[in-house]
Design a protein around this motif. Structure first.
Motif, short mmCIF file in Angstrom:
data_model
loop_
_atom_site.label_atom_id
_atom_site.label_comp_id
_atom_site.label_asym_id
_atom_site.label_seq_id
_atom_site.Cartn_x
_atom_site.Cartn_y
_atom_site.Cartn_z
N LEU A 66 -27.46 8.84 -44.34
CA LEU A 66 -26.30 8.79 -43.45
C LEU A 66 -25.24 9.75 -43.95
O LEU A 66 -25.02 9.86 -45.16
CB LEU A 66 -25.71 7.38 -43.42
CG LEU A 66 -26.52 6.29 -42.72
CD1 LEU A 66 -25.79 4.96 -42.83
CD2 LEU A 66 -26.75 6.64 -41.26
N ALA A 98 -17.66 3.47 -46.00
CA ALA A 98 -18.96 3.92 -46.52
C ALA A 98 -19.66 2.80 -47.27
O ALA A 98 -20.89 2.73 -47.30
CB ALA A 98 -18.79 5.14 -47.42
N ALA A 101 -22.58 0.75 -45.65
CA ALA A 101 -23.92 1.29 -45.42
C ALA A 101 -24.92 0.61 -46.35
O ALA A 101 -24.63 0.34 -47.50
CB ALA A 101 -23.92 2.79 -45.66
N ILE A 105 -25.54 7.16 -48.53
CA ILE A 105 -24.56 7.71 -47.59
C ILE A 105 -23.69 8.71 -48.32
O ILE A 105 -23.40 8.53 -49.51
CB ILE A 105 -23.71 6.59 -46.95
CG1 ILE A 105 -22.76 7.15 -45.87
CG2 ILE A 105 -22.94 5.81 -48.00
CD1 ILE A 105 -22.11 6.08 -45.01
#
Length: 162
Positions: A66, A98, A101, A105
């Motif tokens: 990601l 973040a 996730a 990422i």
């Protein structure tokens, strides 16, 4: 949490914010890394949170990476590397998001003059993109962003806030 700054002339500068690995492989990120890269574009805190939830669901079985990106427009009256908002605030907000996730990422903040032009230099054409926000019968800023990305050739998934 490493910080790297890139610059594209006077129109865009990027700050590499944080690199988190969660449930990801420990393979080196080389040019031969062919894993699917899925972009999540920051819209606002709630919309981005919804987009990350969808990214977790969609990519849980894929070996995907990601990339959370935040484009922050800096007016021409200010130097590009001195936005009107403290960088620490932008970094903290993006770092917190973040953390949602479930896989590897990377999060980046792009300081730019024009979000649309910056997006085209940041993402390669055809890349899958997740945008989160509210849907209305008149287009919201998030819907307009998703439409612009689709027109630019990206595969866009809209994560609707309810």
């Amino acid at each position: 949490s490493s910080m790297r700054t890139h610059s594209w002339g006077e129109s865009c500068a990027a700050v590499q914010l944080c690199r988190q690995r969660k449930y990801g492989s420990d393979d080196a990120d080389g040019p031969d890394d062919r894993r699917l890269e899925v972009f999540v574009v920051f819209t606002n805190r709630d919309g981005t949170s919804a987009a990350l939830e969808m990214a977790n669901r969609l990519t849980e079985r894929l070996s995907a990476r990601l990339r959370l990106i935040r484009l922050f427009e800096v007016p021409y009256s200010l130097p590009l590397d001195r936005p009107s908002v403290q960088m620490e605030f932008l970094e903290r907000e993006l770092s917190t998001l973040a953390g949602q996730a479930l896989m590897e990422i990377s999060a980046q903040i792009f300081l730019c003059r024009d979000k649309q032009r910056a997006l085209q230099s940041v993402m390669r054409s055809g890349a899958p993109v997740i945008v989160g926000g509210r849907k209305r019968w008149w287009p919201t800023p998030e819907q307009k962003l998703a439409q612009a990305l689709a027109r630019a050739g990206h595969r866009v998934i809209f994560a609707e806030l309810r």
